[in-house]
Design a protein around this motif. Structure first.
Motif, PDB file in Angstrom:
ATOM      1  N   TYR A  16       0.842  -1.189   0.000  1.00 22.50           N
ATOM      2  CA  TYR A  16       0.000   0.000   0.000  1.00 22.50           C
ATOM      3  C   TYR A  16       0.877   1.239   0.000  1.00 22.50           C
ATOM      4  N   ARG A  35      -4.886   5.550   2.326  1.00 20.87           N
ATOM      5  CA  ARG A  35      -3.933   4.783   1.514  1.00 20.87           C
ATOM      6  C   ARG A  35      -4.507   4.405   0.158  1.00 20.87           C
ATOM      7  N   PHE A  36      -3.599   4.122  -0.770  1.00 16.81           N
ATOM      8  CA  PHE A  36      -3.921   3.531  -2.065  1.00 16.81           C
ATOM      9  C   PHE A  36      -3.464   2.082  -2.009  1.00 16.81           C
ATOM     10  N   TYR A  39      -1.399  -3.245  -3.865  1.00 16.32           N
ATOM     11  CA  TYR A  39      -0.586  -3.465  -5.055  1.00 16.32           C
ATOM     12  C   TYR A  39       0.125  -4.799  -4.904  1.00 16.32           C
ATOM     13  N   ALA A  48       2.484   4.697  -6.901  1.00 13.90           N
ATOM     14  CA  ALA A  48       1.053   4.964  -6.713  1.00 13.90           C
ATOM     15  C   ALA A  48       0.663   6.384  -7.113  1.00 13.90           C
ATOM     16  N   ALA A  52      -1.771   7.428 -10.207  1.00  8.73           N
ATOM     17  CA  ALA A  52      -2.973   8.242 -10.002  1.00  8.73           C
ATOM     18  C   ALA A  52      -2.955   9.471 -10.907  1.00  8.73           C
TER      19      ALA A  52
END
Length: 77
Positions: A16, A35-36, A39, A48, A52
């Protein structure tokens, strides 16, 4: 002191990117709202913000989202 601590959901091997701490985490460590991810690799999580930004640019330049000819966003005649 809380009786029950909220645990973040995730598994080892999931990566993340934390938007608050601006770092890659395995697990995750921070709440989902910050968070993203997940992955598949550390390298993907490190990219990330670039990913984005690329997706935002694609969306902003997608003609399907800018083909309106009426309404408030249309240019004046």
């Amino acid at each position: 002191m809380a009786l029950f601590k909220k645990r973040t959901v995730g598994k080892p091997g999931e990566w993340y990117y934390c938007l608050v701490h601006k770092k890659v985490e395995e697990g995750p460590e921070c709440p989902a709202k910050d968070r993203f991810g997940p992955y598949a690799s550390r390298e993907e999580a490190q990219r990330a913000m670039d990913t984005a930004q690329e997706r935002n640019l694609e969306w902003e330049t997608d003609p399907k989202w800018h083909d309106r000819t009426d309404g408030p966003s249309a240019p004046p005649n």
